[in-house]
Design a protein around this motif. Sequence first.
Motif, mmCIF file in Angstrom:
data_model
loop_
_atom_site.group_PDB
_atom_site.id
_atom_site.type_symbol
_atom_site.label_atom_id
_atom_site.label_comp_id
_atom_site.label_asym_id
_atom_site.label_seq_id
_atom_site.Cartn_x
_atom_site.Cartn_y
_atom_site.Cartn_z
ATOM 1 N N ASP A 180 0.908 48.282 -41.592
ATOM 2 C CA ASP A 180 1.884 48.729 -42.579
ATOM 3 C C ASP A 180 3.304 48.292 -42.209
ATOM 4 O O ASP A 180 3.586 47.976 -41.060
ATOM 5 C CB ASP A 180 1.825 50.251 -42.680
ATOM 6 C CG ASP A 180 1.933 50.685 -44.131
ATOM 7 O OD1 ASP A 180 2.239 49.813 -44.960
ATOM 8 O OD2 ASP A 180 1.717 51.872 -44.411
ATOM 9 N N TRP A 181 4.175 48.307 -43.212
ATOM 10 C CA TRP A 181 5.574 47.955 -42.974
ATOM 11 C C TRP A 181 6.323 49.171 -42.437
ATOM 12 O O TRP A 181 6.000 50.309 -42.799
ATOM 13 C CB TRP A 181 6.225 47.511 -44.285
ATOM 14 C CG TRP A 181 5.644 46.247 -44.819
ATOM 15 C CD1 TRP A 181 4.747 46.126 -45.837
ATOM 16 C CD2 TRP A 181 5.902 44.915 -44.358
ATOM 17 N NE1 TRP A 181 4.424 44.802 -46.038
ATOM 18 C CE2 TRP A 181 5.123 44.032 -45.150
ATOM 19 C CE3 TRP A 181 6.714 44.372 -43.356
ATOM 20 C CZ2 TRP A 181 5.134 42.652 -44.967
ATOM 21 C CZ3 TRP A 181 6.732 42.988 -43.186
ATOM 22 C CH2 TRP A 181 5.944 42.146 -43.974
ATOM 23 N N GLU A 217 -1.920 48.287 -36.607
ATOM 24 C CA GLU A 217 -1.118 48.859 -37.697
ATOM 25 C C GLU A 217 -0.619 47.733 -38.592
ATOM 26 O O GLU A 217 0.149 46.880 -38.159
ATOM 27 C CB GLU A 217 0.057 49.619 -37.063
ATOM 28 C CG GLU A 217 1.059 50.186 -38.030
ATOM 29 C CD GLU A 217 0.437 51.158 -39.017
ATOM 30 O OE1 GLU A 217 0.114 50.703 -40.135
ATOM 31 O OE2 GLU A 217 0.264 52.344 -38.672
#
Length: 381
Positions: free
Chosen positions: A4-5, A2
């Motif tokens: 993403d933030w 993953e």
Amino acid sequence: MEFDWSEGDASHREEVRAFLSEELPDDWEEISKDGPGGDRQAAFSKHFCGRMAERGWLTQHWPSEYGGRDATSWRHAIVGEEMWAIGEPRGAQYMNVNWIGPAIMQYGTEEQKAFHLPRISAGGVLWCQGFSEPEAGSDLVALRTQALRVGDEYVINGSKIWTSYCNHAEFIILLVRTDPQSTRHRGISVLLVAMDTPGIEIREIPSVVGERYFHEVFFTDVHVPTSALLGDENQGWGVVSYALQYERAGAARYARAAVTLDRLAEIARERGLLDDPMVVDRLGEARALCEAARVLSYKVIDLRAKGSPPTADTQLARVLGTTCDTAIGTLALELMGPEALEYGSFADANFRLAMTAGVAVGATEVQLNLIASRFLGLPKE
Ligand SMILES: Cc1cc2nc3c(=O)[nH]c(=O)nc-3n(C[C@H](O)[C@H](O)[C@H](O)COP(=O)(O)OP(=O)(O)OC[C@H]3O[C@@H](n4cnc5c(N)ncnc54)[C@H](O)[C@@H]3O)c2cc1C
């Protein structure tokens, strides 16, 4: 995997952006052209970092006992990206929070920590880094500046070169030879020295990056107490290696390069240059380099966040960071044509910064040597 933030991280980035748009004066772009060694930017750095400190953001990734907020390395990385993207308003203090403070935290005595860390964390102190010497740049272990122990003092004689921002610095993290019989890595120590100590003289070196940037620093019979020693005597190479690992991945150059590239793509569009497939290719290639540099930097941050020891990934991230800088600097020169010849123009300013990026903090060739030996198992040269 993953990439993403988290929601919290994303909203932190928005908060930092809002803070920047409130805090940066209208003439920030002009001020930033002076570079961190310029009078205006040095003064602004103290004001701005003070404001960041009030928000608890300057050293949020430090433990709370040292003035931090126990935040993740990722939060600090977000701040770093936003600062670099806008021209680094922290000025020379980006060094304090990224590697000088952490080196003091790791190797300092309780007295050193209590004295220096709250000052750094409050955003009101400027440091410089005295490592390189005329005959000791890439080959740093050839350094000759001596600090001889006399009673409870060291007496320093020698000189440093290319010392950035020291004209405004209150302290220098100084690499010296404390065992005069020693050679190479042995017999080196690190001292934390106040720049107003008698016997220190600074001379500016005019340079392509701008005025008041580089200096020579001369030490003539400079007396400092032995309490200035950071880490153990003659074991300074370990301290400096630790600091350099942080330094090499401490600046989000790719964030600044990406903003420059966006601007360049816009200019290319306005000028009808996008009809040329070569221009489009080069812009795309530069974007790919920025992204590669970003992801490699994230790998280094991830290792750090997990408390893992540094690896040669730091060198990879560093090389990609300077490669994207150089690619974009060169492309800007080519696309802007004769306008690039004007001193201080968009293309000129970028190119001059990019030129030095591959030399600062250890030349790219030296980083490549390390990558070759660590990743490919090639013999060390
Ligand atoms: C923008 C900038 C800011 C800096 N700020 C500071 C600072 O604040 N404090 C500080 O102490 N220093 C600072 N420096 C100095 C910097 O660390 C040195 O310039 C760098 O380590 C290279 O050393 P040198 O200039 O002596 O070059 P040299 O060591 O003489 O190297 C010259 C060139 O030779 C090549 N080369 C050298 N050795 C090898 C090798 N083993 N293999 C392959 N090629 C090699 C490389 O291309 C290198 O660029 C700064 C430099 C720059 C450009």
